[in-house]
Design an enzyme around this catalytic site. Structure first.
Site, PDB file in Angstrom:
ATOM      1  N   LYS A 157       0.841  -1.217   0.000  1.00 47.17           N
ATOM      2  CA  LYS A 157       0.000   0.000   0.000  1.00 47.17           C
ATOM      3  C   LYS A 157       0.865   1.252   0.000  1.00 47.17           C
ATOM      4  CE  LYS A 157      -1.926   2.869   3.012  1.00 47.17           C
ATOM      5  NZ  LYS A 157      -2.062   4.063   2.174  1.00 47.17           N
ATOM      6  N   GLU A 205      10.108   1.521  10.071  1.00 46.83           N
ATOM      7  CA  GLU A 205      11.087   2.585   9.787  1.00 46.83           C
ATOM      8  C   GLU A 205      10.359   3.889  10.045  1.00 46.83           C
ATOM      9  OE1 GLU A 205      14.092   1.818   9.093  1.00 46.83           O
ATOM     10  OE2 GLU A 205      13.768  -0.299   8.654  1.00 46.83           O
ATOM     11  N   CYS A 239      13.265  11.250   6.301  1.00 44.67           N
ATOM     12  CA  CYS A 239      13.247  10.778   7.699  1.00 44.67           C
ATOM     13  C   CYS A 239      14.603  10.967   8.366  1.00 44.67           C
ATOM     14  CB  CYS A 239      12.842   9.316   7.732  1.00 44.67           C
ATOM     15  SG  CYS A 239      13.842   8.317   6.637  1.00 44.67           S
ATOM     16  N   GLU A 294       9.804  16.229  15.045  1.00 46.12           N
ATOM     17  CA  GLU A 294      10.109  16.117  13.618  1.00 46.12           C
ATOM     18  C   GLU A 294       9.203  17.061  12.817  1.00 46.12           C
ATOM     19  OE1 GLU A 294       8.941  12.499  11.531  1.00 46.12           O
ATOM     20  OE2 GLU A 294      10.921  12.469  10.619  1.00 46.12           O
TER      21      GLU A 294
END
Ligand code: NDP
Length: 508
Positions: free
Chosen positions: A192, A267, A301, A402
């Site tokens: 997906k 992750e 990331c 983040e």
């Protein structure tokens, strides 16, 4: 789906786009959503529609899981020898290389990233398929000389049905990181992509079909995370879920996976430190500090989003950094002159701008950027200036959270211990870098960093051969390299009696 069912608009030339419907690939067939729903897929440079994608739901996810289960347990895939799996994976890489510029253009159109970065991603994707095509025919087992008359051997086997869920920042590359090792190891998959960026995933599945993967081995479901993604993560028929995305979503995947104790690899996010000592090579450190945060608009990331500078060079360094950051050419990724593209969506742009506002309110000082770029021709797109904050303190939200955009926060240190302390003061532990001319110090500092991916005197290079993943709340498990391959295998011990005779344990 014989041909790609959309064309991308060439922004620079003002050509027209023809949106058509992107479909899902389930059990070897291209299908619409069971509900018939579609979603507009947008170009972040102008928020115009570039394609319509099937908006799958739970029913579609269940159909794909059933197809993957049947292909694994009833189909020929498990019996397909590694050399044949390798041939199929090599074929995907070759087909991808032939259509490289189509893929790069489409990736830029759907994500906004500069074309040169998309070209890099396409090459890396082909290399990833080649790497795992090579790996699957290499030895993976072990044998042990145990006590006579026994011999023990250990084999690696596929896990079964693997659910794979990826985000929007590297749609094609993340697909390769997931699909190539899983298929190489003999699993079947339900994949997906992000609902925002299905374009190159659909194109990649066309190549899997063309390469000749049997129906049901690789399935593509489109649609939102909270229905399709959730159905995959909680399914009793999915044996492993591999996820890349935000830490909050990762936590919900982990909770959903409890249903059948499925294997999980995650992750997740990061807030990675990039430490520059006063003896670092000046040009190299400035260059990589910029590359570390502003590549891919900071939507990375592992971005070096915290620059930790030695106090002796701090003032001069940030002055030069701000000068260079303000010269970065922001624009439509399709324009070959563009060095930094738009952010993925209006919603994400608002989130990034909100963090910039938080930084101001927290008392950090802006030395570069800080605004949306809204003058024509940027007015319809999601453009934000390269932004740098100084005078930060470790507890500020812009230092801890983040942002996932082109926003760098700078911290200052006096000595090595303080640099390491600041660097490790984070819930994340994905990546980190150090710049110094002192080799022993470089290694000392890197060894003390609580992070899974590190760089000395550079930032960002990533290799298919080396494991990718984080410490702390940046994830679980590793992708890439042999580590990434092993994450798609179960380990079985086989004990062989070389002298076939009863054990005699019970006397009766
Ligand atoms: P999200 O976590 O929001 O989404 C990632 C994927 O998960 C999407 O496909 C999304 O679907 C899906 N999803 C969302 N909710 C659920 C759910 N409840 N169950 C199952 N799946 C779900 O992340 P973003 O897309 O916003 O991506 C940015 C994040 O990804 C950043 O935090 C970044 O750090 C991280 N990331 C980590 C990388 C790494 O290697 N460590 C690499 C790249 C990004 P949809 O959006 O379609 O609804």
């Amino acid at each position: 789906m014989a041909e790609r069912e959309f064309q991308f608009r060439n922004f620079a030339q003002g050509g027209e786009r023809v949106p058509k419907e992107l479909q899902m690939f389930i059990g070897g067939q291209w299908v619409k959503a069971a509900s018939g729903a579609v979603r507009d897929i947008l170009n972040p440079a102008d928020n115009g529609t570039i394609a319509l994608a099937a908006e799958g739901g739970e029913r579609d996810a269940q159909k794909a899981i059933a197809a993957a289960k049947e292909a694994f347990y009833e189909g020929p895939w498990v019996e397909t020898p590694p050399a044949e799996r390798a041939r199929l994976l090599f074929a995907v890489a070759d087909l991808l290389a032939e259509r490289g510029s189509d893929f790069a253009g489409s990736e830029t159109l759907n994500t906004g990233k500069p074309l040169r970065e998309a070209v890099y991603d396409v090459n890396d994707t082909a290399a990833c398929f080649r790497y795992y095509a090579g790996i699957c025919t290499k030895p993976h087992g072990q044998t042990y000389d145990v006590s006579d008359p026994m011999q023990t051997m250990v084999v690696r086997e596929p896990i079964g049905v693997c659910g794979q869920i990826v985000p929007w920042n590297y749609p094609l590359l993340m697909a390769a990181w997931k699909l190539a090792p899983a298929l190489a190891a003999g699993n079947t998959v339900v994949f997906k992509p992000s609902e925002l960026t299905p374009v190159t995933a659909v194109m990649l599945f066309e190549l899997l079909e063309k390469a000749g993967f049997p129906g049901g081995v690789a399935n593509l479901v489109l649609g939102p995370g909270n229905t399709v993604g959730q159905a995959i993560a909680s399914s009793l028929d999915v044996d492993k879920v591999a996820f890349t995305g935000g830490t909050k979503t990762g936590r919900s995947i982990l909770e959903a996976s409890v249903s059948n104790i499925k294997q999980v690899s995650l992750e997740l996010g990061g807030k990675s430190p990039n430490i520059v000592f006063d003896d670092a090579d000046w040009e190299t450190a400035i260059d990589y500090a910029l590359f570390g945060i502003f590549a891919n608009q900071g939507e990375v990331c592992s971005a070096g989003s915290r620059l930790i500078l030695h106090e002796k060079i701090h003032d001069h360094f940030i002055e030069e950094l701000a000068r260079r950051a303000s010269k970065i050419r922001v624009g439509n990724g399709m324009d070959p002159e563009t060095e930094m593209g738009p952010l993925i969506s209006r919603e994400h742009t608002e989130k990034v701008l909100h963090y910039i506002e938080i930084g101001r309110q927290e008392g950090a000082r802006l030395i570069c950027g800080g605004h949306r770029i809204s003058a024509p021709p940027y007015d319809q797109g999601n453009f934000v200036e390269p932004t740098i904050f100084i005078d930060t303190t470790p507890e500020m939200r812009i230092v801890q959270e983040e942002i996932f955009g082109p926003v760098l926060v700078v911290q200052k240190f006096k000595d090595e211990d303080e640099a390491v302390r600041l660097a490790n003061n984070s819930i994340y532990g994905l990546a980190g870098g150090v710049f110094t001319g002192d080799g022993a110090r470089a290694l000392r500092v890197i060894r003390r960093l609580r992070a899974g991916i590190t760089w000395i005197n550079c930032y960002n290079p990533t290799y298919n051969e080396a494991p990718w993943g984080g410490y702390k709340q940046s994830g679980l498990g590793r992708e890439l390299g042999t580590f990434g391959y092993e994450e798609y295998t179960e380990v079985k011990q086989i004990n062989i009696n070389l002298s076939v005779a009863p054990s005699g344990w019970f006397k009766g």
